[in-house]
Motif scaffolding. Sequence first.
Motif, PDB file in Angstrom:
ATOM      1  N   LEU A   1       0.792  -1.153  -0.147  1.00 54.46           N
ATOM      2  CA  LEU A   1       0.282   0.251  -0.014  1.00 54.46           C
ATOM      3  C   LEU A   1       1.258   1.415   0.216  1.00 54.46           C
ATOM      4  N   ALA A   2       2.047   1.313   0.986  1.00 50.71           N
ATOM      5  CA  ALA A   2       3.287   2.399   0.892  1.00 50.71           C
ATOM      6  C   ALA A   2       3.826   2.911  -0.351  1.00 50.71           C
ATOM      7  N   LEU A   3       3.541   1.509  -1.302  1.00 54.11           N
ATOM      8  CA  LEU A   3       4.597   1.925  -2.450  1.00 54.11           C
ATOM      9  C   LEU A   3       3.635   2.292  -3.544  1.00 54.11           C
ATOM     10  N   MET A   4       2.371   2.036  -3.056  1.00 52.06           N
ATOM     11  CA  MET A   4       1.333   2.041  -4.381  1.00 52.06           C
ATOM     12  C   MET A   4       1.009   3.277  -4.642  1.00 52.06           C
ATOM     13  N   TRP A   5       0.747   4.498  -3.047  1.00 53.04           N
ATOM     14  CA  TRP A   5       0.924   5.571  -2.744  1.00 53.04           C
ATOM     15  C   TRP A   5       2.591   6.095  -3.328  1.00 53.04           C
ATOM     16  N   LEU A   6       3.922   5.414  -3.112  1.00 54.94           N
ATOM     17  CA  LEU A   6       4.938   6.092  -3.231  1.00 54.94           C
ATOM     18  C   LEU A   6       5.216   6.503  -4.711  1.00 54.94           C
ATOM     19  N   LYS A   7       4.578   5.558  -5.715  1.00 51.28           N
ATOM     20  CA  LYS A   7       4.763   5.720  -6.971  1.00 51.28           C
ATOM     21  C   LYS A   7       3.585   6.856  -7.693  1.00 51.28           C
ATOM     22  N   ARG A   8       2.320   6.743  -6.979  1.00 49.63           N
ATOM     23  CA  ARG A   8       2.567   7.496  -7.544  1.00 49.63           C
ATOM     24  C   ARG A   8       2.137   8.927  -7.433  1.00 49.63           C
ATOM     25  N   GLY A   9       2.915   9.266  -6.510  1.00 45.18           N
ATOM     26  CA  GLY A   9       3.770  10.761  -6.279  1.00 45.18           C
ATOM     27  C   GLY A   9       5.236  10.538  -7.201  1.00 45.18           C
ATOM     28  N   LEU A  10       5.447   9.944  -6.863  1.00 42.66           N
ATOM     29  CA  LEU A  10       6.696   9.505  -7.913  1.00 42.66           C
ATOM     30  C   LEU A  10       6.469  10.045  -9.644  1.00 42.66           C
ATOM     31  N   ARG A  11       4.652   9.178  -9.882  1.00 41.82           N
ATOM     32  CA  ARG A  11       4.330   9.493 -11.487  1.00 41.82           C
ATOM     33  C   ARG A  11       4.262  11.481 -11.728  1.00 41.82           C
ATOM     34  N   PHE A  12       3.716  11.366 -10.342  1.00 39.20           N
ATOM     35  CA  PHE A  12       3.885  13.455 -10.031  1.00 39.20           C
ATOM     36  C   PHE A  12       4.355  13.560 -10.396  1.00 39.20           C
ATOM     37  N   ILE A  13       6.163  13.847 -10.183  1.00 36.66           N
ATOM     38  CA  ILE A  13       7.356  13.856 -10.063  1.00 36.66           C
ATOM     39  C   ILE A  13       7.771  14.086 -11.321  1.00 36.66           C
ATOM     40  N   GLN A  14       7.917  13.021 -11.942  1.00 35.44           N
ATOM     41  CA  GLN A  14       7.601  11.895 -13.318  1.00 35.44           C
ATOM     42  C   GLN A  14       7.359  13.393 -14.881  1.00 35.44           C
ATOM     43  N   VAL A  15       6.046  13.237 -14.201  1.00 32.31           N
ATOM     44  CA  VAL A  15       5.147  14.249 -15.238  1.00 32.31           C
ATOM     45  C   VAL A  15       5.548  15.266 -15.164  1.00 32.31           C
ATOM     46  N   PHE A  16       5.400  16.525 -13.703  1.00 36.45           N
ATOM     47  CA  PHE A  16       6.059  17.573 -13.990  1.00 36.45           C
ATOM     48  C   PHE A  16       7.317  18.037 -14.223  1.00 36.45           C
ATOM     49  N   LEU A  17       8.842  16.912 -13.764  1.00 31.40           N
ATOM     50  CA  LEU A  17       9.832  17.531 -14.366  1.00 31.40           C
ATOM     51  C   LEU A  17       9.728  17.068 -15.723  1.00 31.40           C
ATOM     52  N   GLN A  18       9.264  16.397 -16.361  1.00 30.66           N
ATOM     53  CA  GLN A  18       9.324  16.402 -17.867  1.00 30.66           C
ATOM     54  C   GLN A  18       8.665  17.080 -18.474  1.00 30.66           C
ATOM     55  N   SER A  19       7.399  17.889 -18.121  1.00 33.32           N
ATOM     56  CA  SER A  19       6.463  18.728 -18.512  1.00 33.32           C
ATOM     57  C   SER A  19       7.077  19.912 -18.554  1.00 33.32           C
ATOM     58  N   VAL A  20       8.557  20.482 -17.317  1.00 33.02           N
ATOM     59  CA  VAL A  20       9.097  21.504 -17.580  1.00 33.02           C
ATOM     60  C   VAL A  20      10.032  21.683 -18.374  1.00 33.02           C
ATOM     61  N   ALA A  21      10.792  20.207 -18.598  1.00 29.88           N
ATOM     62  CA  ALA A  21      11.927  19.429 -19.566  1.00 29.88           C
ATOM     63  C   ALA A  21      11.220  20.086 -21.145  1.00 29.88           C
ATOM     64  N   ASP A  22       9.749  19.453 -21.615  1.00 33.30           N
ATOM     65  CA  ASP A  22       9.818  19.953 -23.033  1.00 33.30           C
ATOM     66  C   ASP A  22       9.598  21.368 -22.855  1.00 33.30           C
ATOM     67  N   GLY A  23       9.579  22.772 -21.961  1.00 36.93           N
ATOM     68  CA  GLY A  23       8.956  23.942 -21.433  1.00 36.93           C
ATOM     69  C   GLY A  23       8.081  23.948 -22.502  1.00 36.93           C
ATOM     70  N   GLU A  24       6.616  23.145 -21.780  1.00 37.81           N
ATOM     71  CA  GLU A  24       5.373  23.093 -21.444  1.00 37.81           C
ATOM     72  C   GLU A  24       5.297  24.651 -20.607  1.00 37.81           C
ATOM     73  N   ARG A  25       4.433  25.745 -21.369  1.00 40.95           N
ATOM     74  CA  ARG A  25       4.127  26.793 -19.888  1.00 40.95           C
ATOM     75  C   ARG A  25       3.129  27.541 -20.490  1.00 40.95           C
ATOM     76  N   ASP A  26       2.684  28.541 -20.109  1.00 42.35           N
ATOM     77  CA  ASP A  26       1.612  28.924 -19.730  1.00 42.35           C
ATOM     78  C   ASP A  26       2.363  29.861 -20.432  1.00 42.35           C
ATOM     79  N   GLU A  27       1.390  30.788 -21.577  1.00 38.67           N
ATOM     80  CA  GLU A  27       2.169  31.399 -22.458  1.00 38.67           C
ATOM     81  C   GLU A  27       2.042  32.566 -21.804  1.00 38.67           C
ATOM     82  N   ALA A  28       0.654  33.005 -20.940  1.00 40.28           N
ATOM     83  CA  ALA A  28       0.507  34.457 -20.283  1.00 40.28           C
ATOM     84  C   ALA A  28       1.657  34.971 -19.106  1.00 40.28           C
ATOM     85  N   ASN A  29       1.820  33.847 -18.769  1.00 37.84           N
ATOM     86  CA  ASN A  29       3.192  33.501 -17.811  1.00 37.84           C
ATOM     87  C   ASN A  29       3.942  32.335 -17.669  1.00 37.84           C
ATOM     88  N   PRO A  30       4.978  33.199 -18.218  1.00 31.46           N
ATOM     89  CA  PRO A  30       6.024  31.206 -18.948  1.00 31.46           C
ATOM     90  C   PRO A  30       6.642  31.724 -17.849  1.00 31.46           C
TER      91      PRO A  30
END
Length: 195
Positions: free
Chosen positions: A78-107
Amino acid sequence: MALLMDHQFRLLPADKQVETRPFLEACSYLPFFIGKSCSLNIIAVYESNPGKYKTLQQILEAEKEQHGSQWPRVGATLALMWLKRGLRFIQVFLQSVADGERDEANPNLLRVNFSKAYDASLRKYHGWLMQNLHKAIMYAAPYKTDFLKSLSKGREVKDEECLEKIRKFLNNFSATVDTIYEVFSKMNADLEYKV
């Protein structure tokens, strides 16, 4: 960017077994919200018999046998299930930053990146209260420049240099997170309830 690069996740072996100790050590250095309580349950099981629980997969298999019908709602699984979800959050967040995704009005704001990560990893597991709490927390997100500077331990670095190091970090990190998701899927260990 030294913060992430100093504590890389290990390259997975051909059999994709995730070694428990190096995995937990790497998780402990992540500069995000990963809760210590998730890791503590996994650490307790691992330390009870490091030889038996050398990999995360061995922990899941042993707990499945040990807990029977209560599994996967208990223990390190159960602990690993929630940890993996948190890790996926970090993965998607960092990938989005690295890919340059942003709010054009507030980059310089990271809201777009946090929202994308939340939607992809945690939203479906959160009820109304947690979803609204996330919306409020999102407005407290640091500016992109401050975030990149914090990853560089306060040193001034060029954005592109920092983003390139994020991409390098994501290589082993993403492979590890994806493997944990695959294991949970194969073992039918994921739960869909909301908190």
